[in-house]
Design a protein around this motif. Structure first.
Motif, PDB file in Angstrom:
ATOM      1  N   ALA A 188      17.933  11.269 -10.956  1.00 32.80           N
ATOM      2  CA  ALA A 188      17.947  11.921 -12.276  1.00 32.80           C
ATOM      3  C   ALA A 188      16.818  12.935 -12.370  1.00 32.80           C
ATOM      4  O   ALA A 188      15.840  12.876 -11.616  1.00 32.80           O
ATOM      5  CB  ALA A 188      17.797  10.870 -13.367  1.00 32.80           C
ATOM      6  N   ARG A 189      16.967  13.876 -13.286  1.00 34.78           N
ATOM      7  CA  ARG A 189      15.898  14.856 -13.481  1.00 34.78           C
ATOM      8  C   ARG A 189      14.602  14.139 -13.858  1.00 34.78           C
ATOM      9  O   ARG A 189      13.525  14.485 -13.383  1.00 34.78           O
ATOM     10  CB  ARG A 189      16.275  15.854 -14.581  1.00 34.78           C
ATOM     11  N   LEU A 190      14.719  13.131 -14.724  1.00 29.48           N
ATOM     12  CA  LEU A 190      13.551  12.330 -15.093  1.00 29.48           C
ATOM     13  C   LEU A 190      13.860  10.865 -14.783  1.00 29.48           C
ATOM     14  O   LEU A 190      14.368  10.131 -15.635  1.00 29.48           O
ATOM     15  CB  LEU A 190      13.237  12.491 -16.588  1.00 29.48           C
ATOM     16  N   PRO A 191      13.576  10.406 -13.577  1.00 28.52           N
ATOM     17  CA  PRO A 191      13.846   8.995 -13.262  1.00 28.52           C
ATOM     18  C   PRO A 191      12.935   8.074 -14.067  1.00 28.52           C
ATOM     19  O   PRO A 191      11.789   8.428 -14.360  1.00 28.52           O
ATOM     20  CB  PRO A 191      13.514   8.890 -11.764  1.00 28.52           C
ATOM     21  N   VAL A 192      13.455   6.903 -14.414  1.00 28.76           N
ATOM     22  CA  VAL A 192      12.635   5.909 -15.118  1.00 28.76           C
ATOM     23  C   VAL A 192      11.553   5.427 -14.149  1.00 28.76           C
ATOM     24  O   VAL A 192      11.853   5.035 -13.025  1.00 28.76           O
ATOM     25  CB  VAL A 192      13.508   4.730 -15.589  1.00 28.76           C
ATOM     26  N   VAL A 193      10.284   5.501 -14.582  1.00 27.92           N
ATOM     27  CA  VAL A 193       9.204   5.077 -13.685  1.00 27.92           C
ATOM     28  C   VAL A 193       8.595   3.736 -14.095  1.00 27.92           C
ATOM     29  O   VAL A 193       7.811   3.151 -13.357  1.00 27.92           O
ATOM     30  CB  VAL A 193       8.089   6.146 -13.574  1.00 27.92           C
ATOM     31  N   GLY A 194       8.956   3.251 -15.264  1.00 27.50           N
ATOM     32  CA  GLY A 194       8.423   1.974 -15.715  1.00 27.50           C
ATOM     33  C   GLY A 194       8.557   1.880 -17.218  1.00 27.50           C
ATOM     34  O   GLY A 194       9.289   2.666 -17.833  1.00 27.50           O
ATOM     35  N   GLY A 195       7.854   0.911 -17.794  1.00 25.50           N
ATOM     36  CA  GLY A 195       7.959   0.765 -19.235  1.00 25.50           C
ATOM     37  C   GLY A 195       6.728   0.114 -19.818  1.00 25.50           C
ATOM     38  O   GLY A 195       5.827  -0.331 -19.090  1.00 25.50           O
ATOM     39  N   TYR A 196       6.674   0.093 -21.135  1.00 28.13           N
ATOM     40  CA  TYR A 196       5.633  -0.630 -21.853  1.00 28.13           C
ATOM     41  C   TYR A 196       6.297  -1.500 -22.901  1.00 28.13           C
ATOM     42  O   TYR A 196       7.220  -1.057 -23.584  1.00 28.13           O
ATOM     43  CB  TYR A 196       4.646   0.346 -22.499  1.00 28.13           C
TER      44      TYR A 196
END
Ligand code: FAD
Ligand code: ZN
Lengths: 416, 85
Positions: free
Chosen positions: A167-175
């Motif tokens: 994806a253009r902005l891959p999911v890198v993690g979360g909070y």
């Protein structure tokens, strides 16, 4: 006050629900009060509630242009959280979240409070850094924020199937912010109204204030309405997006502008997401209501606005952002859209203070101010009753703009 | 959708533009104006129920910056209230 309980439900049910007493009166309007609160939204009602409860001030009238609880309190996406950025903000929101958690009991009114966590889905390293900065400050004040991996994000939100490695902005993690909750906005308005009424305060609907009135000494004297002039030595303005419209009538200038924020809901579907999902990089957030609808919000319309509907551009941007992470939602049908207009201050933090017009108080700039209702009412009541700011609101006076001592807040908006 | 008149491209869909903020008077010399005027310039914009003047950037078009008056109640693009300054 008639107490609500399982027993009262049964008793009135046997009488075919014909024996319930009205939850609040509609008393005749007097021409003088100790305090006038303008606006029967969350902030105005909470203020009148705490004026009576904490300070014994009950000769108080809340004046409402439309109907009680019909403003932004009825139009928001009810996200309650305290994951803000600044030392000045977080303790205030921690207090507000705690007051919300205790509200059902305190007001004897079912708030349907649902503490369910908010997960920020992060798609950018600068956003990750922003969240880490917030976490360090939040740790000091007892608000919860915890980093999780991309895999954990996807485990907790199975419907999140977009944002993969290509994806253009891959999911890198979360909070994860475990304090976050949603509840029932009507219950907040009605619960406060019922409690105010029981303590002797008055709520007057269909009573728009058209003009603030100053005496010869410059102090506030009262307000003008189509139902006549009403006098009071103290007037608190709690009108959400319309603060400047009113304060301009006494020549005040404030660092506020009014903008349009919107939301829309889908048809009800089976349980699908059990947390509040916030995607600051994509620019939208959502949660699933008890009825099964997905409640979706995006970024505000950029310019100033007093409109109460969603603009096509905002709708399209929000939907395409959502589909980039939740492609299966393409099949959802939408039921309703709406908007509200809210004022936001120059530094995106609230303003609560006595103005240059002695006796005239404002509580404004509540951009994400549903979560702030109980603590905002507590602090404004304190200021109105004692003349001194409540410690939790002290950093949010008007003078911060005169000293260029901004409380720049990046936690104010969810979607961005 | 709002159609914004670009001086080069004519009326174009708002989605081609990026909002550039309200038009402000030129930045004063902070040492030449009162503190009150200086902080007002920094922090305040008119917030009327009515026309505001603002800048837009035709970023997905010809790239020009332009200025419009827009009514905050309707989002209609309107004539300058004073007939143009
Ligand atoms: C789409 C949307 C989503 C949002 N989502 C969230 C969220 O998830 N979490 C969050 O914390 N916040 C959220 N908010 C913000 C939140 O709704 C507001 O900050 C908050 O409701 C404002 O305070 P209030 O409840 O007192 O406002 P309101 O309910 O708007 O109360 C103001 C009242 O003043 C009355 N009034 C106005 N002018 C006059 C007058 N001249 N005379 C008499 N009465 C007058 C109005 O009729 C209104 O009833 C959202 C807002 C919108 C629009
Ligand atoms: Zn152009």
């Amino acid at each position: 006050m008639q107490r609500y309980s399982a027993f009262s439900l049964l008793r009135h049910g046997i009488n075919r629900h014909t024996t319930w007493a009205p939850a609040w009166r509609s008393p005749p309007l007097k021409d003088r009060y100790d305090v006038i609160v303008i606006g029967a939204g969350g902030h105005g009602l909470a203020t009148a509630y705490y004026l009576a409860k904490e300070h014994g001030l009950t000769n108080v009238a809340v004046l409402e242009r439309g109907w009680l609880g019909g403003g932004n309190i009825a139009r928001n996406t009810i996200t309650i959280r305290s994951n803000y950025m600044r030392d000045a903000s977080i303790p205030f929101y921690v207090k507000s979240v705690a007051l919300y958690e205790a509200m059902t009991r305190e007001l004897n009114f079912n708030m349907m409070h649902s503490k369910r966590s908010m997960i920020d889905v992060i798609q950018n390293y600068p956003m990750m850094r922003d969240r880490r900065r917030r976490q360090h400050i939040m740790d000091i004040y007892g608000s919860t924020y915890e980093q999780i991996s991309e895999a954990e994000v996807r485990r907790r939100i199975p419907a999140l199937t977009g944002g993969g490695p290509d994806a253009r902005l891959p999911v890198v993690g979360g909070y994860v912010h475990t304090d976050a909750a949603i509840n029932r906005h009507d219950a907040v308005a009605w619960g406060y109204a019922r409690a105010i009424d029981a303590m002797g305060g008055e709520i007057h609907q269909q009573t728009p204030v058209t003009q603030l009135l100053r005496g010869a000494d410059g102090r506030i004297e009262g307000v003008e309405t189509p139902r006549g002039v009403i006098r009071a030595p103290k007037v608190a303005v709690a009108v959400s997006g319309h603060t400047t419209t009113l304060t301009e009538t006494v020549g005040l200038k404030l660092p506020l502008r009014t903008m349009n924020l919107t939301a829309f809901v889908s048809e009800p579907v089976k349980p699908l997401v059990d947390v509040i999902v916030n995607c600051p990089d994509a620019g939208f957030y959502l949660s699933q209501s008890d009825k099964g609808s997905l409640v979706i919000g995006g970024a505000p319309d950029p310019g100033q606005s007093f409109r109460r509907d969603i603009k096509q551009t905002v709708f399209e941007d929000t939907v395409s952002a959502m589909l980039s992470l939740f492609p299966s939602f393409k099949k959802l049908k939408f039921l309703r859209q709406w908007g509200g207009h809210l004022d936001i201050a120059h530094d995106a933090s609230p303003i609560q203070d006595e103005t240059d017009v002695p006796g005239l108080f404002i509580t404004a700039g509540w951009w994400g101010g549903y979560k702030a209702i109980p603590a905002g009412g507590l602090t404004l009541a304190h200021l109105v009753a004692t003349g001194r700011p409540h410690p939790l609101m002290e950093p949010f006076g008007i003078n911060r703009f005169r000293h260029l001592d901004y409380v720049m807040e990046t936690g104010t908006t969810t979607a961005r | 959708m709002m159609q914004i008149p670009c001086p080069f491209c004519g009326p174009r869909n708002e989605s081609e533009f990026s909002f550039g903020g309200p038009v402000k008077p030129p930045r004063p010399d902070p040492s030449a104006v009162s503190d009150e005027d200086w902080t007002a310039w920094l922090t305040q914009v008119p917030n009327p129920l009515g026309p505001v003047q603002e800048q837009w950037w035709h970023v997905r078009g010809c790239g020009t910056w332009l200025t419009i008056w827009r009514d905050t109640r309707t989002h209609d693009i309107v004539e300058a209230p004073d007939g143009g300054r």
